[in-house]
Write a protein that holds these residues in place. Sequence first.
Motif, mmCIF file in Angstrom:
data_model
loop_
_atom_site.group_PDB
_atom_site.id
_atom_site.type_symbol
_atom_site.label_atom_id
_atom_site.label_comp_id
_atom_site.label_asym_id
_atom_site.label_seq_id
_atom_site.Cartn_x
_atom_site.Cartn_y
_atom_site.Cartn_z
ATOM 1 N N TYR A 291 0.843 -1.198 0.000
ATOM 2 C CA TYR A 291 0.000 0.000 0.000
ATOM 3 C C TYR A 291 0.874 1.242 0.000
ATOM 4 O O TYR A 291 1.806 1.366 0.809
ATOM 5 C CB TYR A 291 -0.900 -0.006 1.245
ATOM 6 C CG TYR A 291 -1.754 1.227 1.412
ATOM 7 C CD1 TYR A 291 -2.693 1.589 0.458
ATOM 8 C CD2 TYR A 291 -1.625 2.033 2.547
ATOM 9 C CE1 TYR A 291 -3.481 2.708 0.609
ATOM 10 C CE2 TYR A 291 -2.415 3.154 2.720
ATOM 11 C CZ TYR A 291 -3.337 3.493 1.738
ATOM 12 O OH TYR A 291 -4.113 4.620 1.902
ATOM 13 N N TYR A 292 0.566 2.158 -0.927
ATOM 14 C CA TYR A 292 1.253 3.446 -1.017
ATOM 15 C C TYR A 292 0.258 4.542 -0.619
ATOM 16 O O TYR A 292 -0.655 4.860 -1.392
ATOM 17 C CB TYR A 292 1.740 3.698 -2.439
ATOM 18 C CG TYR A 292 2.742 2.703 -2.950
ATOM 19 C CD1 TYR A 292 4.114 2.926 -2.816
ATOM 20 C CD2 TYR A 292 2.321 1.539 -3.589
ATOM 21 C CE1 TYR A 292 5.042 2.018 -3.309
ATOM 22 C CE2 TYR A 292 3.243 0.623 -4.079
ATOM 23 C CZ TYR A 292 4.599 0.870 -3.936
ATOM 24 O OH TYR A 292 5.505 -0.043 -4.425
ATOM 25 N N PRO A 293 0.390 5.145 0.561
ATOM 26 C CA PRO A 293 -0.620 6.105 1.051
ATOM 27 C C PRO A 293 -0.820 7.335 0.170
ATOM 28 O O PRO A 293 -1.915 7.862 0.084
ATOM 29 C CB PRO A 293 -0.079 6.493 2.430
ATOM 30 C CG PRO A 293 0.825 5.369 2.830
ATOM 31 C CD PRO A 293 1.444 4.893 1.550
ATOM 32 N N ASN A 294 0.226 7.830 -0.468
ATOM 33 C CA ASN A 294 0.084 9.067 -1.245
ATOM 34 C C ASN A 294 0.806 8.918 -2.584
ATOM 35 O O ASN A 294 1.537 9.809 -3.006
ATOM 36 C CB ASN A 294 0.645 10.257 -0.452
ATOM 37 C CG ASN A 294 0.279 11.587 -1.085
ATOM 38 O OD1 ASN A 294 -0.825 11.760 -1.628
ATOM 39 N ND2 ASN A 294 1.181 12.543 -1.029
ATOM 40 N N PHE A 295 0.557 7.823 -3.229
ATOM 41 C CA PHE A 295 1.274 7.503 -4.463
ATOM 42 C C PHE A 295 1.060 8.557 -5.550
ATOM 43 O O PHE A 295 1.966 8.884 -6.300
ATOM 44 C CB PHE A 295 0.814 6.135 -4.971
ATOM 45 C CG PHE A 295 1.546 5.664 -6.190
ATOM 46 C CD1 PHE A 295 2.795 5.080 -6.073
ATOM 47 C CD2 PHE A 295 0.993 5.808 -7.453
ATOM 48 C CE1 PHE A 295 3.483 4.642 -7.206
ATOM 49 C CE2 PHE A 295 1.670 5.379 -8.581
ATOM 50 C CZ PHE A 295 2.916 4.794 -8.464
ATOM 51 N N PHE A 296 -0.156 9.087 -5.635
ATOM 52 C CA PHE A 296 -0.492 10.039 -6.690
ATOM 53 C C PHE A 296 -0.443 11.494 -6.207
ATOM 54 O O PHE A 296 -1.116 12.360 -6.750
ATOM 55 C CB PHE A 296 -1.882 9.732 -7.253
ATOM 56 C CG PHE A 296 -2.020 8.343 -7.804
ATOM 57 C CD1 PHE A 296 -1.480 8.016 -9.034
ATOM 58 C CD2 PHE A 296 -2.665 7.357 -7.081
ATOM 59 C CE1 PHE A 296 -1.596 6.732 -9.553
ATOM 60 C CE2 PHE A 296 -2.791 6.069 -7.579
ATOM 61 C CZ PHE A 296 -2.257 5.752 -8.816
ATOM 62 N N GLY A 297 0.376 11.743 -5.180
ATOM 63 C CA GLY A 297 0.454 13.079 -4.613
ATOM 64 C C GLY A 297 0.865 14.147 -5.611
ATOM 65 O O GLY A 297 0.451 15.302 -5.506
ATOM 66 N N ARG A 298 1.685 13.782 -6.578
ATOM 67 C CA ARG A 298 2.177 14.754 -7.564
ATOM 68 C C ARG A 298 1.502 14.593 -8.931
ATOM 69 O O ARG A 298 1.849 15.274 -9.888
ATOM 70 C CB ARG A 298 3.693 14.614 -7.725
ATOM 71 C CG ARG A 298 4.458 14.935 -6.440
ATOM 72 C CD ARG A 298 5.954 14.817 -6.664
ATOM 73 N NE ARG A 298 6.701 15.125 -5.457
ATOM 74 C CZ ARG A 298 8.031 15.081 -5.366
ATOM 75 N NH1 ARG A 298 8.759 14.727 -6.431
ATOM 76 N NH2 ARG A 298 8.634 15.365 -4.233
ATOM 77 N N THR A 299 0.559 13.669 -9.011
ATOM 78 C CA THR A 299 -0.123 13.434 -10.281
ATOM 79 C C THR A 299 -1.069 14.585 -10.600
ATOM 80 O O THR A 299 -1.840 15.019 -9.751
ATOM 81 C CB THR A 299 -0.930 12.121 -10.219
ATOM 82 O OG1 THR A 299 -0.045 11.047 -9.887
ATOM 83 C CG2 THR A 299 -1.606 11.827 -11.546
ATOM 84 N N LYS A 300 -1.016 15.051 -11.822
ATOM 85 C CA LYS A 300 -1.842 16.198 -12.212
ATOM 86 C C LYS A 300 -3.221 15.747 -12.684
ATOM 87 O O LYS A 300 -3.674 16.070 -13.773
ATOM 88 C CB LYS A 300 -1.131 16.999 -13.294
ATOM 89 C CG LYS A 300 0.152 17.659 -12.796
ATOM 90 C CD LYS A 300 0.839 18.463 -13.889
ATOM 91 C CE LYS A 300 2.103 19.125 -13.356
ATOM 92 N NZ LYS A 300 2.806 19.910 -14.396
#
Length: 207
Positions: free
Chosen positions: A29-38
């Motif tokens: 599990y990646y808690p903030n995997f898409f943190g930089r996804t636009k």
Amino acid sequence: MNQFDLFGESTQETSDEVVYNLKDAKIIYYPNFFGRTKVDFEALKNSLNLRQDQITLYGKTHDIPRLQAWYSNDMEYSYSGIKLLRNDWNKELKTIKDEIEAITGESFNGCLCNLYRDGRDYASWHSDDEESLGRNPVIASASFGETRKFVLKHRFDKSCEKVEIELEDRSLLIMKGATQHYWKHQLNKTARKVGPRINLTFRRIIR
């Protein structure tokens, strides 16, 4: 060391990942995997061709408690007697898919999209073990929007405790190996007032 080399060892947690050491399962599990996804929630929601499907159980037809859509290169998909209409990939899903494929090394040719409108929408116990997914499918589950509780239980060994994971906004959950053969999962209903959540489950259809 590749992230997936950690499976089979003790459960590990860092600021970037949580690895679950479960019997007969490989889950990360990646808690903030898409943190930089636009890609934000509203843009994603507006890009999806969501619809209300129905399911027939014990002779009665019911609305599925969520909206859904299927996107793929050229593969159709069905489950529980429901045949989903195929949609072409849009730019939002392509962006998300590319990021997941980069870290997993997998190639996905389909995505089941679900919109949980509020706490009354849910997914009941099931495994993603359709024949079309192959022997040991990799399921990449991306979450956008409201945090919801995801629960897993072993299908055969009653001594295994249930596992609960709070799937947060912009998180990624990977299930691989024999997980779908030995574990079921569900998204719980909740009486709390919660906002909408989009779940994208990327998979590879082989036949």
